[in-house]
Design an enzyme around this catalytic site. Structure first.
Site, short mmCIF file in Angstrom:
data_model
loop_
_atom_site.label_atom_id
_atom_site.label_comp_id
_atom_site.label_asym_id
_atom_site.label_seq_id
_atom_site.Cartn_x
_atom_site.Cartn_y
_atom_site.Cartn_z
N GLU A 25 0.67 -1.22 -0.08
CA GLU A 25 0.22 0.00 0.03
C GLU A 25 0.86 1.31 0.10
O GLU A 25 0.75 2.18 -0.76
CB GLU A 25 -1.03 -0.05 1.13
CG GLU A 25 -2.22 -0.99 1.23
CD GLU A 25 -2.88 -0.86 -0.08
OE1 GLU A 25 -3.01 0.35 -0.45
OE2 GLU A 25 -3.66 -1.70 -0.32
N TYR B 87 -6.42 5.91 4.97
CA TYR B 87 -6.38 4.87 3.99
C TYR B 87 -5.56 3.78 4.23
O TYR B 87 -6.17 2.65 4.27
CB TYR B 87 -5.99 5.50 2.49
CG TYR B 87 -6.07 4.45 1.66
CD1 TYR B 87 -7.03 3.81 1.16
CD2 TYR B 87 -4.84 3.80 1.14
CE1 TYR B 87 -6.97 2.53 0.19
CE2 TYR B 87 -4.49 3.00 0.46
CZ TYR B 87 -5.46 2.27 -0.17
OH TYR B 87 -5.33 1.12 -0.90
N ASP C 204 -9.83 5.51 -1.36
CA ASP C 204 -8.42 6.18 -1.97
C ASP C 204 -8.99 6.91 -3.37
O ASP C 204 -10.19 6.99 -3.56
CB ASP C 204 -7.50 5.06 -2.47
CG ASP C 204 -7.89 4.13 -3.75
OD1 ASP C 204 -9.26 4.21 -3.87
OD2 ASP C 204 -7.25 3.28 -4.03
N CYS D 104 -14.06 1.23 -13.85
CA CYS D 104 -14.62 2.54 -13.89
C CYS D 104 -13.25 3.44 -13.74
O CYS D 104 -13.07 4.15 -12.83
CB CYS D 104 -15.36 2.69 -12.57
SG CYS D 104 -16.29 4.09 -12.29
N CYS E 30 -18.67 1.01 -18.90
CA CYS E 30 -19.81 0.96 -17.98
C CYS E 30 -20.62 -0.44 -18.44
O CYS E 30 -21.26 -1.02 -17.52
CB CYS E 30 -20.74 2.01 -18.15
SG CYS E 30 -20.02 3.53 -17.65
N CYS F 282 -19.79 -3.23 -16.34
CA CYS F 282 -19.66 -2.88 -14.79
C CYS F 282 -20.47 -3.78 -13.85
O CYS F 282 -21.63 -3.85 -14.34
CB CYS F 282 -20.00 -1.53 -14.79
SG CYS F 282 -19.81 -1.11 -13.03
N CYS G 119 -25.83 2.41 -10.25
CA CYS G 119 -25.10 3.77 -10.84
C CYS G 119 -26.08 4.93 -11.26
O CYS G 119 -26.44 4.76 -12.27
CB CYS G 119 -24.11 3.30 -11.57
SG CYS G 119 -22.87 4.74 -12.29
FE1 SF4 Z 1 -18.25 3.55 -13.14
FE2 SF4 Z 1 -21.12 3.52 -13.05
FE3 SF4 Z 1 -19.90 3.02 -15.36
FE4 SF4 Z 1 -19.93 1.24 -13.30
S1 SF4 Z 1 -21.60 2.01 -14.49
S2 SF4 Z 1 -18.17 2.03 -14.69
S3 SF4 Z 1 -19.69 2.69 -11.56
S4 SF4 Z 1 -19.68 4.90 -14.26
#
Ligand code: SF4
Length: 413
Positions: A58, A142, A160, A214, A221, A224, A230
């Site tokens: 880290e 953190y 972070d 992201c 997205c 994701c 989101c």
């Molecule tokens: Fe990021 Fe939202 Fe896209 Fe997922 S859907 S990659 S959380 S912006």
């Protein structure tokens, strides 16, 4: 401003939180990158050894890319596999291994903290985030959260840069993401979201999502695992739900977490409207004269003089060619004179300004300084007795130079 942020910025539905945890962890189990500190944290049975590995990784990962860190981490763990071994290392050895990784005070503080654990804490790592932060130099909120959750299973969140980006997008937080008001909210959110039974994996999953899916400029997205949670994605796809502000859409007026009124949603940016940061301060511009002093060593091989920097401040304790900060706009003739004075005082050698050979300029960007080194060289054809009252210095061959604790900037020079 409202006392608590409007609902669109919060996770308030327990079923949604549960679903988000499940989806994120399932994705992490399938897609996480294979990293040496993860392998160790997953296989090492001794919690303090896990904590040491997580801690080293880290600290190295602060401000530094994973790809760069892997080799440094492996060499470090090979040389100092336990914090007891690290506590016995010298600062010079630490600086030599850290050379090229940047932000050198990180290595120094890591070693100081290891010494403290051994000498003051009976060799036992503190086991909660609060104690880690309180007792170990260089361990901030953190890093403490990461060590406590990954190594000791404490259900505590982490925030972070990657987590900031993901959370700001998940909840359309567009106020300055470096402001204390936003950072406090994000910590609250991270602590509320963290999975109670797998806190370390959950935190790593959230960071991994920010690092691989992201990402800052072109988030993926479509792939994701938390896209259904989101709000930024929803806003991109469906626009504002209603022209009249309601509980789902607090708008920009007075909300402490929305973008400032002067910077409303920009549809060309999509989800990358979030997060937003106040403009960065311009780095300070600095010029430094540096001289590569060369002599013939005992077997005729060239040797170069390096001197040690003070033990505090920028590049503390590292070695460099004799250097001197220059006033801005100093003419070349004047530069040579001040550098020759400096070298005369250093070496006791009658250095004349015209004997300095101008090689060129090297630019190096530190985080907050735009540094230009004006590089001169000088070949000495006799022996030089250095004043022992000055900073430590030594003659090194080119190979020894590269193995010494020198910064990337000096290697460029
Ligand atoms: Fe990021 Fe939202 Fe896209 Fe997922 S859907 S990659 S959380 S912006």
């Amino acid at each position: 401003a409202p006392a608590s942020p409007p609902a669109q910025h919060l996770f308030s539905d327990p079923a949604e939180i549960e679903a988000l945890r499940r989806n994120l962890l399932a994705w992490y189990d399938k897609c996480k990158r294979d990293l040496p500190w993860r392998t160790l944290a997953a296989t090492e049975l001794h919690a303090d050894r896990r904590a040491y590995a997580v801690w080293v990784s880290e600290i190295m990962l602060q401000q530094t890319q994973v790809a760069t860190v892997i080799d440094y981490y492996n060499r470090w763990m090979q040389k100092w596999p336990t914090l007891q071994a690290l506590a016995q290392a010298s600062l010079e050895e630490v600086n030599e291994l850290w050379a090229g990784l940047g932000y050198y005070s990180r290595g120094k503080r890591l070693q100081e903290a290891a010494r403290k654990v051994v000498s003051e804490l009976g060799g036992q790592m503190p086991r909660t985030a609060a104690d880690l932060q309180k007792l170990l130099p260089g361990v901030g909120r953190y890093t403490a959260g990461a060590i406590a959750s990954i190594s000791y299973g404490q259900a505590t969140g982490v925030v972070d840069g990657n987590v900031i980006r993901v959370l700001c997008r998940l909840r359309c937080i567009g106020a300055d993401s470096s402001s204390p008001a936003v950072i406090d909210r994000l910590w609250d959110m991270a602590n509320a979201l963290v999975d109670r039974s797998r806190p370390g994996d959950f935190n790593q999953a959230l960071m991994e999502l920010g690092a691989t899916v992201c990402v800052p400029k072109a988030p993926l997205c479509g792939q994701c695992p938390v896209k259904q949670h989101c709000r930024a994605q929803r806003r991109k796809l469906f626009g504002k739900p209603t022209p009249v502000p309601d509980v789902e859409d607090c708008g920009v007026g007075g909300c402490p977490l929305c973008p400032p009124a002067a910077e409303p949603w920009d549809s060309s940016l999509g989800v990358t409207n979030f997060p937003r940061k106040a403009a960065k301060k311009q780095p300070r511009v600095a010029r430094t004269a540096t001289c590569v002093l060369e002599r013939r060593g005992c077997h005729g091989a060239p040797e170069y003089l390096i001197v040690q920097r003070p033990s505090s401040g920028l590049l503390a304790g590292l070695w460099e060619f004799p250097s001197l900060p220059l006033a801005q706009d100093l003419q070349e003739e004047k530069q040579r004179e001040v550098l020759a004075d400096h070298l005369r005082a250093w070496t006791g050698w009658p250095v004349v300004a015209t004997s300095l050979h101008l090689i060129g300029e090297v630019v190096h960007i530190f985080s907050h300084i735009h540094q230009t080194y004006v590089v001169y060289s000088l070949l000495l054809d006799g022996d030089v007795t250095l004043d022992p009252a000055s900073s430590p210095s030594r003659w090194v061959t080119q190979k020894e130079f590269h193995a010494s604790a020198v910064s990337t900037a000096m290697k460029k020079v």
